[in-house]
Design a protein around this motif. Structure first.
Motif: not given
Length: 163
Positions: A12-22
């Motif tokens: 189970t995976l719930d992940r947030r990544l911030l790359i630049g403004e996205t």
């Protein structure tokens, strides 16, 4: 599948990544058919969805899909980029004939055959076709107009074909 099963599932995976403004949110959870349900959503700085991709994946296919998706996305990047400005050739290639290494067309072959049999010199043919003398010689050998040898023969002019 209920919440209790989901909490004890192997993946189970719930992940947030911030790359630049996205911002990218990636969620993965197992399904009843032993696949993984994958969802990737990207959003801009204002929270508007930019892209979304989702689907079911067999765990045994993760490695293959990684290669397929990587190469596919790399190809899409190359296809959607604006064309790069023409870069001049390196100094050692600037004096190369313009058609060196280019494919021969059937029209080129016909014209080369005709010019060769009309008595044109190797230097004249190389200049006319924008190719090296070696390229002209190799093509004439390929066409059967010139036997493989170190000497450039003086061709005997042939009459034009009868119509």
């Amino acid at each position: 599948m209920n919440d209790t099963t989901l909490l004890t599932a192997p993946i189970t995976l719930d992940r947030r990544l911030l790359i630049g403004e996205t911002e990218y949110q990636v969620t993965v959870f197992p399904t009843d058919d032993r696949r993984l349900d994958l969802c990737i959503v990207s959003s801009d700085g204002d929270g508007r969805v930019v892209s979304e991709i989702s689907g079911g994946i067999a765990p045994s296919d993760l490695t293959g899909l990684t290669d397929v998706l990587g190469s596919t996305l790399a190809g899409l990047i190359a296809m959607t980029r604006p064309p790069a400005a023409r870069v001049p050739p390196p100094p050692q290639q600037r004096d190369r004939p313009p058609n060196r290494g280019a494919r021969w067309t059937p029209e080129d072959d016909t014209r080369l055959h005709t010019r060769f049999h009309s008595g044109a010199s190797l230097t004249d043919l190389a200049t006319e076709f924008g190719r090296t003398e070696g390229g002209i010689r190799a093509r004439l050998e390929h066409l059967g107009d010139l036997p493989p040898s170190g000497r450039w023969p003086t061709p005997t002019p042939q009459p034009p074909p009868a119509e």
